[in-house]
Design an enzyme around this catalytic site. Structure first.
Site, PDB file in Angstrom:
ATOM      1  N   MET A  30       0.859  -1.199   0.000  1.00 38.83           N
ATOM      2  CA  MET A  30       0.000   0.000   0.000  1.00 38.83           C
ATOM      3  C   MET A  30       0.896   1.250   0.000  1.00 38.83           C
ATOM      4  SD  MET A  30      -3.470  -0.919   1.991  1.00 38.83           S
ATOM      5  CE  MET A  30      -2.930  -0.655   3.660  1.00 38.83           C
ATOM      6  N   LEU A  33       6.749   3.068   1.431  1.00 36.76           N
ATOM      7  CA  LEU A  33       7.621   1.891   1.554  1.00 36.76           C
ATOM      8  C   LEU A  33       8.716   2.084   2.605  1.00 36.76           C
ATOM      9  CD1 LEU A  33       7.946   1.207  -2.273  1.00 36.76           C
ATOM     10  CD2 LEU A  33       6.342   0.163  -0.652  1.00 36.76           C
ATOM     11  N   GLU A  35      11.916  -0.343   4.946  1.00 38.06           N
ATOM     12  CA  GLU A  35      12.909  -1.412   4.761  1.00 38.06           C
ATOM     13  C   GLU A  35      12.250  -2.804   4.706  1.00 38.06           C
ATOM     14  OE1 GLU A  35      16.404  -2.807   3.835  1.00 38.06           O
ATOM     15  OE2 GLU A  35      15.962  -0.664   3.867  1.00 38.06           O
ATOM     16  N   HIS A  37       9.361  -3.567   3.294  1.00 37.92           N
ATOM     17  CA  HIS A  37       8.925  -3.757   1.899  1.00 37.92           C
ATOM     18  C   HIS A  37      10.135  -4.015   0.991  1.00 37.92           C
ATOM     19  CE1 HIS A  37       5.571  -0.926   3.259  1.00 37.92           C
ATOM     20  NE2 HIS A  37       4.917  -1.991   2.853  1.00 37.92           N
ATOM     21  N   GLN A 153      -2.793 -12.178   7.966  1.00 36.28           N
ATOM     22  CA  GLN A 153      -3.009 -11.881   6.544  1.00 36.28           C
ATOM     23  C   GLN A 153      -2.316 -12.939   5.671  1.00 36.28           C
ATOM     24  OE1 GLN A 153      -2.854  -7.886   4.502  1.00 36.28           O
ATOM     25  NE2 GLN A 153      -0.761  -8.516   4.086  1.00 36.28           N
ATOM     26  N   VAL A 176      11.028  -7.335   9.492  1.00 36.63           N
ATOM     27  CA  VAL A 176      12.213  -6.470   9.595  1.00 36.63           C
ATOM     28  C   VAL A 176      11.929  -5.475  10.723  1.00 36.63           C
ATOM     29  CG1 VAL A 176      13.685  -4.805   8.397  1.00 36.63           C
ATOM     30  CG2 VAL A 176      12.694  -6.730   7.131  1.00 36.63           C
ATOM     31  N   SER A 186       4.250   0.980   8.008  1.00 34.26           N
ATOM     32  CA  SER A 186       3.963   2.340   7.533  1.00 34.26           C
ATOM     33  C   SER A 186       3.236   3.129   8.615  1.00 34.26           C
ATOM     34  CB  SER A 186       3.103   2.284   6.268  1.00 34.26           C
ATOM     35  OG  SER A 186       3.745   1.480   5.304  1.00 34.26           O
ATOM     36  N   ARG A 187       2.479   2.425   9.456  1.00 32.68           N
ATOM     37  CA  ARG A 187       1.693   3.106  10.495  1.00 32.68           C
ATOM     38  C   ARG A 187       2.560   3.625  11.639  1.00 32.68           C
ATOM     39  NH1 ARG A 187      -2.618  -0.796   8.848  1.00 32.68           N
ATOM     40  NH2 ARG A 187      -4.351   0.508   8.139  1.00 32.68           N
TER      41      ARG A 187
END
Ligand code: PAF
Length: 282
Positions: A30, A33, A35, A37, A153, A176, A186-187
């Site tokens: 989403m 990005l 590390e 990702h 997920q 990571v 990201s959050r």
């Protein structure tokens, strides 16, 4: 590196590449990005001829009142990062392209979506499986890479792939972490300084459960209680535990009583308005 923003064009590209004998690895994201990702992309790079990264903030996996509107975005920065790790194609569809007028089909995994995050986020996993199924059909990957931070997920997607005979291999990639142990997400960008300072306590508490387990404590309730007590003792900021549970690592069934199989301890917690998840294999 190419950027494609129409699903038809992406699917044509994927079909031609596969006819030309090239294997494809997909990294669905989403965006915003980090590390974690990039690690998925590096793994993908090693596995396939072509690496496709999708960047799409999927509206149908957010519930009412969740953070869809404020979800962090940085397309320019993301494209730059993808280029640096050797991605071939970045697929950046619009919501209108993926969900055109009259769209009314969804993919739902029924049972393992009811627990853990699914209990507090009804409809979330249906949104995830629907978009991931679409991304598989559009990008025609041989491999798809997902982070183990989103443990549930990953289990849900593996279930969907088996149940619906998607012809591809799902590869889970270990979490990571930041230097202080906080799982990259990201959050994390939402956290205030105080919350950010407290957030690594999640990992520390899970590690403490793993140590107890290694010392011979195999009782689920005791292990979960140890985690919650440690968090209550060490966190002073606005903080609430949503769940701490232990699951069979292989099939996402809840474990109770004495642990006799490979097990993972999972946590979801709220730091102010930010919901974080983490897990650790015991
Ligand atoms: O994990 C994510 O970032 C999303 O849930 C995914 C798999 C890209 C689907 O939107």
């Amino acid at each position: 590196m190419e950027q494609i923003n129409r699903s038809q064009k992406m699917q044509d590209f994927a079909r031609k590449s596969r006819h030309g004998g090239k294997s494809i690895a997909l990294v669905p994201t989403m965006g915003f990005l980090h590390e974690g990702h990039l690690e998925l992309m590096r793994r993908a790079r090693k596995n396939a001829d072509l690496v496709v990264v999708s960047i799409f903030v999927n509206p149908i996996q957010f519930g009412p009142g969740e953070d869809l509107d404020r979800y962090p975005r940085d397309l320019e920065g993301d494209l730059d990062k993808c280029k640096k790790v050797g991605v071939d194609v970045v697929f950046t569809p619009t919501p209108e392209d993926l969900y055109p007028e009259h769209f009314q089909t969804s993919v739902a995994v029924s049972e393992i979506t009811k627990v853990l995050c699914g209990a507090s986020r009804p409809g979330h996993f249906q949104g995830v499986t629907t978009v991931v199924a679409k991304l598989f059909n559009i990008t025609l990957p041989d491999f798809a890479f997902f982070g183990e931070k989103d443990f549930q997920q990953l289990a849900v997607i593996r279930r969907m792939v088996i149940d619906l005979n998607f012809p591809l291999k799902i590869i889970g990639v270990p979490i990571v972490r930041e230097k202080d142990g906080l799982a990259m997400s990201s959050r994390n960008a939402y956290l205030s300084d105080k919350e950010r300072a407290a957030a690594p306590e999640l990992y520390k508490a899970l590690t403490c459960a793993r140590e107890l387990f290694a010392q011979g404590c195999k009782d689920c309730e005791k292990l979960c209680r140890a985690v919650s007590e440690q968090l209550d003792k060490n966190i002073e900021t606005d903080f609430k535990i949503e769940y701490i549970e232990i699951y069979d690592s292989s099939n996402l069934t809840v474990l109770e009583g004495t642990i006799t199989t490979a097990a993972t301890i999972l946590i979801a917690a709220h730091f102010g308005k930010t919901r974080l998840i983490d897990n650790l294999q015991l």
